[in-house]
Design a protein around this motif. Structure first.
Motif, PDB file in Angstrom:
ATOM      1  N   ASN A  21       6.309 -54.537 -34.383  1.00 22.29           N
ATOM      2  CA  ASN A  21       7.644 -54.804 -33.846  1.00 22.29           C
ATOM      3  C   ASN A  21       7.569 -55.602 -32.537  1.00 22.29           C
ATOM      4  O   ASN A  21       8.465 -55.529 -31.705  1.00 22.29           O
ATOM      5  N   TYR A  22       6.477 -56.380 -32.413  1.00 23.79           N
ATOM      6  CA  TYR A  22       6.277 -57.332 -31.322  1.00 23.79           C
ATOM      7  C   TYR A  22       6.020 -56.673 -29.969  1.00 23.79           C
ATOM      8  O   TYR A  22       6.084 -57.343 -28.929  1.00 23.79           O
ATOM      9  N   PRO A  57      13.341 -60.930 -40.544  1.00 22.52           N
ATOM     10  CA  PRO A  57      12.988 -60.706 -39.136  1.00 22.52           C
ATOM     11  C   PRO A  57      12.873 -59.224 -38.815  1.00 22.52           C
ATOM     12  O   PRO A  57      13.394 -58.368 -39.547  1.00 22.52           O
ATOM     13  N   ASN A 103      12.803 -55.387 -31.798  1.00 22.49           N
ATOM     14  CA  ASN A 103      11.950 -56.379 -31.148  1.00 22.49           C
ATOM     15  C   ASN A 103      11.555 -55.843 -29.774  1.00 22.49           C
ATOM     16  O   ASN A 103      12.371 -55.796 -28.856  1.00 22.49           O
ATOM     17  N   THR A 155      13.648 -63.151 -31.979  1.00 22.54           N
ATOM     18  CA  THR A 155      13.630 -62.470 -33.268  1.00 22.54           C
ATOM     19  C   THR A 155      13.738 -63.447 -34.435  1.00 22.54           C
ATOM     20  O   THR A 155      12.993 -63.351 -35.415  1.00 22.54           O
ATOM     21  N   GLU A 156      14.642 -64.402 -34.341  1.00 20.53           N
ATOM     22  CA  GLU A 156      14.874 -65.325 -35.452  1.00 20.53           C
ATOM     23  C   GLU A 156      13.780 -66.382 -35.581  1.00 20.53           C
ATOM     24  O   GLU A 156      13.685 -67.058 -36.599  1.00 20.53           O
TER      25      GLU A 156
END
Length: 526
Positions: A96-97, A471, A475, A483-484
């Motif tokens: 989730n980054y 996506p 985030n 995100t996109e």
């Protein structure tokens, strides 16, 4: 320890024990573990054994925890192939980054310590005398190092081992690294081709874990790798891409195209595939949501060759969406597991070669043929790899599209029909489509066919935007990764920023932005 080493040591000890001649005192008391370099060169072990290790560590074969961090919890997830049901680090992790520096050091560490170092040693010992081993090392090194560059961007390649006084060891920008890759591939291809043409002895058999010593197969692989890298830079450097791509396409020995035996897969037997440990021993790995959407939507017969049904239903497959809220592993561990893999780690398929040709044909490169024929051949090669019939029925399907995604555990994770992230691409080739839609069709099928090689799939997604992935829902990048836009790279490893800071600063200056996961690589124009 391999059997030849054991035999050699026992033989040396027997000689020592059987001799009573004091005139040979120095020889008798020689450490039996100290092999003379000339002895090692006699059967090519001095160069061959390091290159065996380099092959085995393209994805570290005997250390599943490290393999999990080397590739699985980055590229395999970022590619849309797999997802972890495990809420690592309180559910703030790469999926989730929430990038974890102590995870993201591992690709760098394994590649330099286990591959680059051994290739460099083999090249140093083989240069001028054993030029076939030198060429083989060049090809293996490019395979490893282009993967690393496609993770971070700048890497230490042409200046490896060269200390610049107090300024550290300098990096190549990604463009410089790619140009060096092409040079090494060209030299390696030319050298091995010359060996083949003059019917010289092929001496790598005892150490080759992919093609059992067949130089022709290695040249075909190197040609295909050259085409892969040419396609990779086709958007950012079209003139160089065309020159390198056409050189690969028109080489007399060709590409990897004839059968599944051409696949570049490293034999790690008797060690089990690290993905088996991650999936079945630790239950840390499951099918991804995009895989469920695309394979079930297409009614793709490869589905059962890639994944197994859920724990609850023998006819249902469910994948996990990236970047979702996971409170406990039990929530999603019953979703579809991966199949159990054999003792080979796959890095390139013959199907990929056909899809590379299909894209080259879109660009009008000499020797590429037609996109339609190459596309069909790529799908057929993938079906053949799994002994699946009825490829023509699949190729003629002009109706089915990826399915909407429904998470039975949490509707907030759904991708409904009509969502912009859900592709409308069908399977059947349509010559009247736009070049962009043709590209989406090629890359979508290429993505399916390359499974489970997530590193290459992630690179192609970043380069092309295909297939359409979902996506992350959560985030945790603190705004550094839009995100996109999805994640574009991993930041430079902390071990480098700590030990080689000035060189890292110069390397980061070659990027298109800050040293974050949101900054695109040189070839990444999406």
């Amino acid at each position: 320890m391999k059997s030849w080493k054991i035999t050699t040591l026992f033989a040396l000890v027997a000689v020592m024990m059987g001799s009573a001649c004091t005139k040979r005192f120095d020889e008798i008391n020689k450490n039996p573990y100290d092999f003379d370099e000339d002895e090692l060169k006699a059967d090519y072990r001095l160069m061959g054994e390091p290159l065996s290790q380099a092959q085995l560590n393209l994805l570290i074969y005997n250390d599943p925890p490290t393999a999990q961090l080397q590739q699985n919890l980055n590229a395999d997830v970022f590619s849309g192939y797999m997802m972890a049901p495990t809420p690592f680090e309180g559910n703030i992790n790469n999926t989730n980054y929430g990038l974890l520096y102590y995870w993201n050091n591992r690709p760098w560490e394994v590649t330099y310590n286990n591959v680059m170092k051994t290739c460099d040693f083999a090249q140093m010992k083989s240069k001028d005398t054993f030029t076939d081993f030198y060429a083989w090392a060049q090809i293996i090194k490019v395979e490893a190092m282009h993967r690393l560059s496609d993770i971070y961007g700048p890497i230490i390649y042409t200046k490896y081992g060269i200390m610049n006084d107090e300024m550290g060891i300098d990096y190549d920008s990604q463009q410089q690294a790619y140009y060096a890759f092409f040079k090494d591939l060209e030299q390696g291809i030319d050298t091995l081709t010359a060996y083949i043409n003059r019917k010289a002895p092929q001496r790598i058999q005892a150490f080759d874990l992919v093609y059992k010593g067949d130089y022709t197969q290695w040249v075909k692989f190197a040609n295909t790798l050259r085409l892969r890298l040419a396609i990779r830079i086709s958007g950012v450097d079209p003139q160089k891409a065309k020159a390198e791509g056409e050189a690969a396409l028109n080489h007399p020995l060709g590409l990897l195209q004839s059968s599944p035996d051409d696949n570049f897969a490293v034999n790690i037997a008797p060690v089990t595939h690290p993905l088996n440990i991650m999936c079945y021993t630790w239950a840390d790995l499951r099918m991804s949501a995009p895989m469920e959407s695309i394979l079930t939507g297409y009614k793709d017969p490869r589905l059962s060759h890639y994944f197994v049904p859920t724990d609850d239903n023998v006819h249902v497959y469910h994948g996990i969406r990236n970047g979702i809220k996971i409170s406990a592993k039990e929530e999603y561990s019953g979703f579809s597991s991966l199949v159990r893999f054999d003792n080979k780690i796959l890095f390139m398929t013959t199907a990929e070669a056909w899809f590379l040709k299909a894209e080259a044909a879109l660009y009008g490169w000499k020797g590429a043929g037609t996109a339609a024929a190459n596309y069909a051949a790529g799908v057929a090669a993938s079906f053949k790899q799994y002994n699946i019939s009825n490829v023509n029925n699949y190729l003629n399907n002009a109706v089915d599209k990826p399915n909407p995604y429904i998470d039975p555990q949490n509707a907030d994770n759904n991708i409904p029909a009509g969502d912009k992230h859900l592709s409308t691409i069908t399977i059947k080739w349509n010559e009247g489509d736009s070049p962009e839609r043709k590209l989406e069709r090629i890359i979508t099928q290429k993505w399916i066919a390359m499974f489970p090689e997530g590193q290459e799939a992630w690179s192609e997604f970043r380069r092309t935007g295909y297939p359409r992935l979902f996506p992350v829902v959560i985030n945790n990048s603190n705004g550094t990764i839009p995100t996109e836009k999805f994640i574009r790279r991993l930041p430079m490893p902390q071990r480098e920023t700590s030990t080689n800071p000035q060189a890292v600063a110069r390397a980061v200056a070659t990027l298109k932005g800050p040293d974050t996961g949101g900054t695109p690589l040189w070839w990444d124009l999406r």
